[in-house]
Design an enzyme around this catalytic site. Structure first.
Site, PDB file in Angstrom:
ATOM      1  N   CYS A  27      22.301  24.787   5.507  1.00  0.00           N
ATOM      2  CA  CYS A  27      23.597  26.312   6.167  1.00  0.00           C
ATOM      3  C   CYS A  27      23.959  24.864   7.062  1.00  0.00           C
ATOM      4  CB  CYS A  27      22.346  26.566   6.166  1.00  0.00           C
ATOM      5  SG  CYS A  27      21.414  26.250   7.872  1.00  0.00           S
ATOM      6  N   CYS A  45      21.563  20.431   8.900  1.00  0.00           N
ATOM      7  CA  CYS A  45      20.641  21.322   8.179  1.00  0.00           C
ATOM      8  C   CYS A  45      22.377  20.889   6.729  1.00  0.00           C
ATOM      9  CB  CYS A  45      20.285  22.356   8.302  1.00  0.00           C
ATOM     10  SG  CYS A  45      19.827  23.496   6.930  1.00  0.00           S
ATOM     11  N   CYS A  67      15.458  23.059  10.922  1.00  0.00           N
ATOM     12  CA  CYS A  67      17.162  23.499  11.005  1.00  0.00           C
ATOM     13  C   CYS A  67      16.174  24.941  11.917  1.00  0.00           C
ATOM     14  CB  CYS A  67      17.073  23.886  10.144  1.00  0.00           C
ATOM     15  SG  CYS A  67      18.400  25.213   9.821  1.00  0.00           S
ATOM     16  N   LYS A 106     -13.180  -5.052   0.046  1.00  0.00           N
ATOM     17  CA  LYS A 106     -12.058  -4.195   0.294  1.00  0.00           C
ATOM     18  C   LYS A 106     -11.803  -3.457  -1.212  1.00  0.00           C
ATOM     19  CE  LYS A 106     -11.241  -3.528   5.268  1.00  0.00           C
ATOM     20  NZ  LYS A 106     -10.010  -4.524   5.002  1.00  0.00           N
ATOM     21  N   TYR A 138     -25.510   1.842  12.594  1.00  0.00           N
ATOM     22  CA  TYR A 138     -25.635   1.303  10.845  1.00  0.00           C
ATOM     23  C   TYR A 138     -26.074   0.189  11.717  1.00  0.00           C
ATOM     24  CZ  TYR A 138     -20.500   0.017  12.661  1.00  0.00           C
ATOM     25  OH  TYR A 138     -19.593  -0.332  12.557  1.00  0.00           O
ATOM     26  N   LYS A 156     -18.755   1.520   3.908  1.00  0.00           N
ATOM     27  CA  LYS A 156     -17.083   0.720   5.078  1.00  0.00           C
ATOM     28  C   LYS A 156     -16.673   2.062   5.130  1.00  0.00           C
ATOM     29  CE  LYS A 156     -14.815  -2.818   6.630  1.00  0.00           C
ATOM     30  NZ  LYS A 156     -13.409  -2.583   7.320  1.00  0.00           N
ATOM     31  N   CYS A 202      18.576  29.990   7.087  1.00  0.00           N
ATOM     32  CA  CYS A 202      19.329  29.784   6.444  1.00  0.00           C
ATOM     33  C   CYS A 202      18.763  29.448   4.756  1.00  0.00           C
ATOM     34  CB  CYS A 202      18.129  27.900   6.526  1.00  0.00           C
ATOM     35  SG  CYS A 202      18.541  26.745   6.022  1.00  0.00           S
ATOM     36  N   ASP A 225     -14.126   4.605   7.563  1.00  0.00           N
ATOM     37  CA  ASP A 225     -13.238   4.157   8.004  1.00  0.00           C
ATOM     38  C   ASP A 225     -12.677   4.926   9.121  1.00  0.00           C
ATOM     39  OD1 ASP A 225     -11.095   2.918   8.255  1.00  0.00           O
ATOM     40  OD2 ASP A 225      -9.909   3.528   6.481  1.00  0.00           O
ATOM     41  N   GLU A 235     -23.758  -1.130   1.854  1.00  0.00           N
ATOM     42  CA  GLU A 235     -23.538   0.007   2.868  1.00  0.00           C
ATOM     43  C   GLU A 235     -22.012   0.492   2.567  1.00  0.00           C
ATOM     44  OE1 GLU A 235     -24.592  -0.710   6.713  1.00  0.00           O
ATOM     45  OE2 GLU A 235     -26.393  -1.897   6.286  1.00  0.00           O
TER      46      GLU A 235
HETATM   47  S1  IVH Z   1     -21.645  -4.288  10.106  1.00  0.00           S
HETATM   48  C1  IVH Z   1     -21.214  -7.695  12.405  1.00  0.00           C
HETATM   49  N1  IVH Z   1     -21.623  -2.029   8.260  1.00  0.00           N
HETATM   50  O1  IVH Z   1     -16.462  -2.395   9.248  1.00  0.00           O
HETATM   51  C2  IVH Z   1     -20.857  -6.783  11.622  1.00  0.00           C
HETATM   52  N2  IVH Z   1     -19.738  -2.337   9.224  1.00  0.00           N
HETATM   53  O2  IVH Z   1     -14.813  -5.194   9.600  1.00  0.00           O
HETATM   54  C3  IVH Z   1     -20.091  -5.957  12.190  1.00  0.00           C
HETATM   55  N3  IVH Z   1     -17.778  -0.292   9.378  1.00  0.00           N
HETATM   56  O3  IVH Z   1     -16.541  -3.461  12.382  1.00  0.00           O
HETATM   57  C4  IVH Z   1     -20.287  -4.186  11.552  1.00  0.00           C
HETATM   58  N4  IVH Z   1     -18.953   0.102   7.926  1.00  0.00           N
HETATM   59  O4  IVH Z   1     -16.196  -1.237  12.340  1.00  0.00           O
HETATM   60  C5  IVH Z   1     -20.765  -2.481   9.929  1.00  0.00           C
HETATM   61  N5  IVH Z   1     -21.725   0.030   7.308  1.00  0.00           N
HETATM   62  C6  IVH Z   1     -21.207  -0.863   8.227  1.00  0.00           C
HETATM   63  C7  IVH Z   1     -19.982  -0.360   8.387  1.00  0.00           C
HETATM   64  C8  IVH Z   1     -19.036  -0.952   9.543  1.00  0.00           C
HETATM   65  C9  IVH Z   1     -17.719   0.537   8.549  1.00  0.00           C
HETATM   66  C10 IVH Z   1     -16.586  -0.845   9.784  1.00  0.00           C
HETATM   67  C11 IVH Z   1     -16.244  -1.571  11.653  1.00  0.00           C
HETATM   68  C12 IVH Z   1     -16.591  -2.889  11.791  1.00  0.00           C
HETATM   69  C13 IVH Z   1     -15.692  -2.967  10.061  1.00  0.00           C
HETATM   70  C14 IVH Z   1     -15.994  -4.777  10.151  1.00  0.00           C
END
Ligand code: IVH
Length: 656
Positions: free
Chosen positions: A402, A399, A415, A305, A219, A112, A420, A114, A110
């Site tokens: 000027c 500035c 400024c 990551k 999720y 991740k 200017c 942000d 999935e």
């Molecule tokens: S599962 C115990 N699924 O990433 C598992 N987390 O470092 C809980 N996040 O705290 C998380 N997308 O804020 C899961 N598809 C996804 C996610 C996801 C983003 C974030 C979430 C979590 C952090 C994990």
């Protein structure tokens, strides 16, 4: 005290502070990469020297804070975080560990997202309480704010009672718009969409939240014992009306997992929202209990990551740029370095606070990265021995153009001198730039030269240049030919469409996109100038701030239209009328793969003119997928959802 103990204590201090800045202040002091890097170092040192491990160490806690502002919610099940992986090798090791406990699993890969993790409690299908993660055990009650998310149902399509978890995020476009508005209001800018989402969700006034266009992907189901697979849970969410991310995929082995990860590492910038990695979960829910948990993480999942693209170089000097609005931006001049496809010589230092936070010093070695993969910025200052010999950063008081005394508003210096020279020059540059009037031959050097000679002070002087022909050809370095070219370019700019003119005028907050929307909607400058703020605000993609600034602009410049016209500059929009009766009108479309006969941006424009909405990701609700060669996940998804697929050959017949 030994060197290791000293370093451990230092890391604990730095990382705990970074946690406060990130979770509590919504204003991170360390980049994600830097944070992960230091945390890994701390983990390693603590493993080597367990006697120095302190209960206060960030390795012993799930990051996060609970604000006093909100009512507290005790999580029925703690909200854990995930262990991280940084390489294909880490993923293989993760798979090996899983296989020992549970052979031949499948994995749910999935994106991740942000954003901010939230827990939603539904009772008999009705949204009851929504909370943030907080410290993992206790979160903040943010129910009213969550209810403003338009895509989240307050009532599910079935009367189920359960808790679900997901990520609240701010789409990139909404983030950009919000920051544009904040800039206009001279408020502190959010550093990234995640902070904007976090700051928004912690607003006490849910009316403000409602305006900010947050969104959510769900999720996880908290107590999923009635289900066998993660993919089944996600399908259930969709059935109930809970948004899930459409780009997830079930993979059968670690090689497919690695392929998924690298596919999205490449494609991440094309998405409408920011992702900072990939979450991989064992798909078989029954295996979760077998595989188990540590105090911080489930062992059945891992977060891969992404690496931010970074390079190390040296700060050669610091200069201060004056913007059109008079804002002063410190910029560092760097020893040129190659980074993701281009040579970087400068990086923005944003403002004084940023320079202090990053401890910017001339002569220091710095790690730079491309923010949002466009503007380079400093990720980290390297504090080697040499660093401590260097002079600390000081902000200028006057500035650089000027010498006017600067005024500080929030984090930024301005400024305020109306005449200017740098401000005037910046407005002229802006007027001539490609997205504005596109007066190509009038480059920066020439503008400066003309400005210094007193030929140009405001944009109208550009159209007076032809009356100075004799003076112009006398200028050193410019022949008759180049002068003629400039004058020709100036002449032809008069025929530009309204959107370019509108952007060029530099109305506060009206960027190239907003200018286009306004031009398309009003079609002439006169009509736009007569619009009320309410009428403007009613237009999709035009917010209150833009509406306000547009009306103010015409109030402050009552004679401007007449003046523009007196130079013979076009004031109408020459784009086609948006169709409402075409095959594509009102339909949503995603374009994917390589198209052979038309460029993607051209096709987008054509489709938009036909009244279609061109989107980035495939969902069940999508009407058409336009598919070129070598299409990937989007095509698979479209097939899965039964979305109608249009190939390039068929498209030709449809867009006429
Ligand atoms: S599962 C115990 N699924 O990433 C598992 N987390 O470092 C809980 N996040 O705290 C998380 N997308 O804020 C899961 N598809 C996804 C996610 C996801 C983003 C974030 C979430 C979590 C952090 C994990």
């Amino acid at each position: 005290m030994s060197a290791s103990q000293k370093r451990i204590e230092e890391l604990v201090r730095i990382l705990n502070k970074a946690n406060i800045d990130y979770f509590k202040n919504d204003n991170p002091s360390l980049g994600d990469n830097e944070y992960d890097h230091l945390l890994q170092e701390l983990k390693r040192l603590e493993e080597e020297h367990p006697k120095f491990l302190s209960p206060n160490s960030p390795t012993q806690k799930v990051g996060g804070f609970v604000s006093e502002k909100f009512e507290k919610v005790i999580h029925k099940q703690p909200m854990l975080s995930l262990n991280n992986a940084f390489s294909a090798d880490d993923l293989r090791k993760f798979d090996e560990r899983i296989q020992k406990e549970y052979p031949n699993p499948t994995y749910s890969c999935e994106l991740k997202i942000d954003g901010l993790a939230v827990n939603l409690e539904y009772i008999d299908g009705k949204l009851n309480v929504a909370s943030t993660r907080g410290d993992g055990q206790v979160g903040e009650n943010i129910t009213e704010n969550i209810k403003t998310i338009k895509t989240l149902p307050h009532q599910l399509s079935k009367p189920l009672s359960f808790e679900v978890r997901g990520e609240v995020y701010m789409p990139k476009k909404s983030f950009e718009k919000l920051n544009e508005e904040r800039k206009a209001n001279e408020e502190m800018l959010f550093q990234n969409p995640r902070n904007a989402a976090a700051g928004t969700l912690r607003q006490l006034d849910s009316k403000i939240v409602a305006k900010r266009n947050l969104n959510i992907f769900l999720y996880n189901l908290v107590d999923a014992k009635d289900y066998n697979y993660q993919h089944e849970v996600l399908a259930l969410f969709e059935e109930l009306g809970l948004n899930t991310n459409p780009l997830g995929r079930i993979v059968k082995n670690v090689e497919e997992m690695i392929a998924y990860v690298s596919e999205f590492e490449r494609q991440k910038n094309e998405l409408d929202y920011e992702i900072d990695g990939i979450v991989i979960k064992v798909n078989e829910l029954k295996a979760h209990e077998t595989i188990g948990y540590t105090s911080k993480h489930p062992k059945w999942a891992i977060a891969y990551k992404f690496q931010a693209e970074q390079a190390t170089t040296k700060i050669l000097g610091i200069t201060f740029q004056v913007g059109r609005t008079g804002s002063i931006t410190p910029v560092c001049e760097l020893e040129p370095v190659f980074l993701s496809g281009s040579t970087i010589k400068r990086a923005t230092l944003h403002n004084e606070d940023y320079c202090k936070l990053k401890d910017i010093r001339i002569g220091a070695s710095v790690v730079i990265q491309k923010a949002g993969d466009v503007i380079p910025e400093v990720a980290e200052t390297i504090k080697d021995e040499e660093f401590y010999q260097l002079e600390a950063f000081t902000m200028i008081n006057n500035c650089p153009s000027c010498d006017f005394e600067l005024v500080k508003k929030d984090a930024e210096h301005f400024c305020l001198n109306k005449s200017c020279p740098e401000k005037e020059l910046a407005s002229l540059r802006h007027f001539c730039e490609r997205n504005a009037m596109n007066i190509e031959s009038m480059g920066e050097k020439i503008l400066e030269q003309f400005y210094e000679k007193g030929f140009l002070k405001n944009i109208f002087d550009i159209y007076e240049l032809k009356n100075r022909y004799e003076e112009l050809i006398e200028l050193p370095g410019l022949g008759v030919k180049s002068i003629q070219k400039i004058l020709d370019n100036v002449e032809s700019s008069k025929n530009n469409s309204l959107d370019k003119l509108l952007f060029g005028l530099g109305i506060r907050n009206v960027g190239a996109k907003a200018a286009k929307v306004l031009a398309k909607s009003f079609r002439s400058l006169e009509r736009l100038s007569q619009a009320t703020a309410e009428e403007l605000n009613a237009i999709m993609d035009i917010g209150e701030i833009i509406s306000f600034n547009v009306t103010i602009f015409f109030q402050e410049n009552p004679a401007i239209i007449e003046k523009i016209k007196s130079y013979g500059i076009n004031t109408v929009y020459d784009g086609v009328e948006i169709k409402t009766d075409h095959f594509f009108s009102g339909k949503s479309v995603v374009i994917t793969g390589t198209l052979e006969n038309i460029k993607r941006n051209e096709l987008t424009e054509t489709l938009e003119n036909l009244g279609a909405k061109v989107l980035n990701s495939v969902s069940k609700k999508l009407d058409f997928l336009i598919c070129g060669k070598e299409a990937g996940t989007k095509l698979d998804k479209a097939k899965e959802f039964g979305v109608r697929i249009i190939e390039e050959e068929e498209l030709k017949g449809l867009i006429v």
